[in-house]
Design an enzyme around this catalytic site. Structure first.
Site, PDB file in Angstrom:
ATOM      1  N   CYS A 172      37.462  32.633  42.144  1.00  0.00           N
ATOM      2  CA  CYS A 172      37.597  31.899  40.970  1.00  0.00           C
ATOM      3  C   CYS A 172      38.288  30.535  41.399  1.00  0.00           C
ATOM      4  CB  CYS A 172      38.702  32.606  39.947  1.00  0.00           C
ATOM      5  SG  CYS A 172      40.454  32.578  40.584  1.00  0.00           S
ATOM      6  N   GLU A 187      41.614  37.367  46.940  1.00  0.00           N
ATOM      7  CA  GLU A 187      41.324  36.142  47.760  1.00  0.00           C
ATOM      8  C   GLU A 187      42.647  35.152  47.955  1.00  0.00           C
ATOM      9  OE1 GLU A 187      39.910  36.974  44.974  1.00  0.00           O
ATOM     10  OE2 GLU A 187      37.618  36.503  45.070  1.00  0.00           O
ATOM     11  N   CYS A 237      41.635  30.730  43.274  1.00  0.00           N
ATOM     12  CA  CYS A 237      41.659  31.297  44.616  1.00  0.00           C
ATOM     13  C   CYS A 237      40.602  30.057  45.494  1.00  0.00           C
ATOM     14  CB  CYS A 237      40.792  32.731  44.556  1.00  0.00           C
ATOM     15  SG  CYS A 237      41.816  34.078  43.943  1.00  0.00           S
ATOM     16  N   HIS A 275      45.416  37.653  42.956  1.00  0.00           N
ATOM     17  CA  HIS A 275      44.014  37.848  43.394  1.00  0.00           C
ATOM     18  C   HIS A 275      43.837  38.290  44.687  1.00  0.00           C
ATOM     19  CE1 HIS A 275      42.573  35.445  39.477  1.00  0.00           C
ATOM     20  NE2 HIS A 275      43.267  36.475  39.196  1.00  0.00           N
TER      21      HIS A 275
HETATM   22 ZN   LIG Z   1      40.777  34.450  41.790  1.00  0.00          ZN
END
Ligand SMILES: [Zn+2]
Length: 159
Positions: free
Chosen positions: A83, A55, A86, A53
């Site tokens: 999320c 981040e 992250c 991801h």
């Molecule tokens: Zn994430």
């Protein structure tokens, strides 16, 4: 630059991520003096890594490059609320400030149950609230919602 301008820059990163075959997410790291230090799009497609991801990948890069003391003063700008995975990465790398464009709930409306991103329903603030550090979270910013949503159009089953 204002938060809106940084979020727009993160959204440009999201556009590039999508163009490169990844999911349409982007994040940037900004130092205490306002300088953009790192940019990172989602890299799942490029790296064949489901945890890549924007981040988390940005937080990992930042942790290798900067001290925890310095990162406490930095801000991670991201197009969508991070999320839980992250948010955990942000917590452990000690990034002190997070600013996002649209909420995870808004993202969930876009992705639905799309297997490419079965979005959580657990905001970053809830993850941070269960930790032991003060992490400032700002968002959403309705001024950039339409621009961010546009980058997701046609990508998910529902969007
Ligand atoms: Zn994430």
């Amino acid at each position: 630059m204002s938060p809106i301008e940084y979020l727009r820059r993160a959204n440009e990163v999201a556009k590039r991520a999508r163009a490169n075959g990844n999911t349409p997410f982007g994040a940037i790291l900004v130092g205490p003096d306002g300088i953009v230090l790192l940019e990172q799009g989602n890299a799942e497609g490029e790296l064949h890594d489901a945890t890549a991801h924007a981040e988390l990948t940005l937080a990992s890069r930042a942790s290798r490059e900067f001290s925890k003391e310095f990162l406490k003063e930095c801000t991670l700008y991201t197009t969508c609320e991070p999320c839980p995975m992250c948010s955990g990465g942000i917590y452990w790398t000690n990034i002190g400030h997070v600013t996002y464009g649209i909420t995870e709930a808004r993202l969930l409306k876009l992705t639905g149950d799309d297997e490419k991103n079965p979005t959580f329903a657990m905001g970053a603030d809830k993850v941070f609230a269960a930790g032991q550090k003060e992490i400032e979270v700002l968002g959403p910013y309705p001024e950039v919602e339409a621009e961010i949503v546009e980058v997701h159009q046609g990508f998910w089953k529902r969007a």
